[in-house]
Design an enzyme around this catalytic site. Structure first.
Site, mmCIF file in Angstrom:
data_model
loop_
_atom_site.group_PDB
_atom_site.id
_atom_site.type_symbol
_atom_site.label_atom_id
_atom_site.label_comp_id
_atom_site.label_asym_id
_atom_site.label_seq_id
_atom_site.Cartn_x
_atom_site.Cartn_y
_atom_site.Cartn_z
ATOM 1 N N HIS A 58 0.847 -1.194 0.000
ATOM 2 C CA HIS A 58 0.000 0.000 0.000
ATOM 3 C C HIS A 58 0.883 1.243 0.000
ATOM 4 C CE1 HIS A 58 0.752 -0.641 4.289
ATOM 5 N NE2 HIS A 58 0.266 0.549 4.586
ATOM 6 N N HIS A 111 1.370 3.927 1.985
ATOM 7 C CA HIS A 111 1.853 4.692 3.134
ATOM 8 C C HIS A 111 3.381 4.781 3.142
ATOM 9 C CE1 HIS A 111 -2.109 4.088 5.580
ATOM 10 N NE2 HIS A 111 -2.179 5.085 4.718
ATOM 11 N N ASP A 145 5.693 4.775 5.347
ATOM 12 C CA ASP A 145 6.527 3.854 6.114
ATOM 13 C C ASP A 145 6.636 2.482 5.456
ATOM 14 O OD1 ASP A 145 3.772 3.460 6.830
ATOM 15 O OD2 ASP A 145 4.371 2.398 8.645
ATOM 16 N N HIS A 146 5.956 2.305 4.321
ATOM 17 C CA HIS A 146 6.085 1.059 3.553
ATOM 18 C C HIS A 146 6.764 1.264 2.197
ATOM 19 C CE1 HIS A 146 3.527 -1.638 6.104
ATOM 20 N NE2 HIS A 146 3.263 -0.444 6.613
ATOM 21 N N HIS A 180 -7.673 -0.882 5.400
ATOM 22 C CA HIS A 180 -6.674 0.060 5.908
ATOM 23 C C HIS A 180 -6.515 1.208 4.919
ATOM 24 C CE1 HIS A 180 -3.167 1.326 8.196
ATOM 25 N NE2 HIS A 180 -2.406 1.260 7.125
ATOM 26 N N ASP A 230 -0.496 -3.904 6.275
ATOM 27 C CA ASP A 230 -1.176 -3.445 7.490
ATOM 28 C C ASP A 230 -2.638 -3.868 7.522
ATOM 29 O OD1 ASP A 230 1.209 -2.277 8.142
ATOM 30 O OD2 ASP A 230 0.523 -0.207 7.988
ATOM 31 N N HIS A 261 4.241 -4.623 10.940
ATOM 32 C CA HIS A 261 4.641 -3.960 12.190
ATOM 33 C C HIS A 261 4.777 -4.959 13.325
ATOM 34 C CE1 HIS A 261 4.082 0.300 10.950
ATOM 35 N NE2 HIS A 261 3.171 -0.218 10.124
#
Length: 255
Positions: free
Chosen positions: A52, A54, A56-57, A110, A127, A165
């Site tokens: 996805h 985001h 942080d990915h 998400h 996530d 995570h």
């Protein structure tokens, strides 16, 4: 073929999958430095897979491509990933990379364009599904996320759950309030606490373990429904509303 979680940022895992022949790939590289330190002198990865959009990915992709130009990046067909993903994929597609082939599963909730990669007994689920939990609903509806979790829950018991995570202990604290008499959950909590005390990742877990312990995959279990009904009676009769109430409960847990 055991996937390797590379710790990154505050609590992310970047997943590395390597073959004895030297082939390897990456999933959700939120930063580059952790990958480069782990890769050492390896040749370029066969592919980068993204679940996805985001940051942080995906935040490490640009730097990794500067190091390894031409590595194919597969991810959701989402305009927010334009310029990052060269090979957009969606539900029903197959990603081939070196010796691996992964089925692409749409798992909205998400985010609306979230996908997962399933193959070789592995599930890279970003996530959407966590050990003992699930992702927050930033874009999708409770019905979307419940449908996605139902889909993942139908995969074989031995499937390794490789999520994004290290949330297992925090999720366990909530899960044991919801489902306090679940002996499998108690064992998983104790095991995870020991692993974290030793600095060991609690992931991957197995899908069978998650079905036994994760309240978000146990929305139809009498104990979970009873806990939700005690909070809000209307949540007892409709499984989407029950899931929505469980997610609301988790969102405010410990706040």
């Amino acid at each position: 073929m055991q996937p390797r979680p590379i710790p990154a940022l505050a609590d992310n895992y970047i997943w590395m999958l390597a073959d004895p022949s030297g082939d390897w790939l990456l999933v959700d590289p939120g930063e580059a430095d952790a990958v480069l330190a782990t890769a050492g002198g390896r040749p370029p990865p066969r592919a980068i897979l993204l679940t996805h959009h985001h940051h942080d990915h995906v935040g490490g992709v640009s730097a990794l491509l500067r190091r390894w130009p031409g590595v194919p990046v597969h991810g959701p067909a989402d305009p927010r990933l334009a310029g990052v993903v060269q090979h957009p994929v969606g539900d029903g597609d197959v990603v081939a990379a070196g010796p691996w082939r992964f089925d692409v599963l749409a798992v909205p909730g998400h985010t609306v364009s979230h996908i997962a990669f399933h193959g070789h007994g592995l599930l890279f689920c970003g996530d959407t599904l966590f050990s003992l939990g699930c992702g927050r609903l930033f874009e999708g509806s409770p019905g979307d996320m419940l449908g996605s979790l139902d889909r993942l829950s139908a995969l074989p018991d031995a499937t390794l759950v490789c999520c994004g995570h290290e949330y297992t202990l925090a999720n366990a604290a909530f899960a044991r309030v919801v489902d306090p008499d679940n002996a499998a959950l108690q064992r998983r909590h104790e095991e995870a606490a020991t692993m974290r005390a030793q600095g060991v990742p609690t992931l991957p877990s197995t899908l069978g373990q998650e079905r036994d312990c994760n309240p978000f995959l146990r929305i139809d279990a009498p104990a979970v429904r009873a806990a939700l009904a005690a909070r809000r009676p209307a949540a007892a009769s409709d499984r989407v509303e029950a899931f929505a109430e469980l997610r609301r409960w988790k969102d405010g847990f410990g706040a």
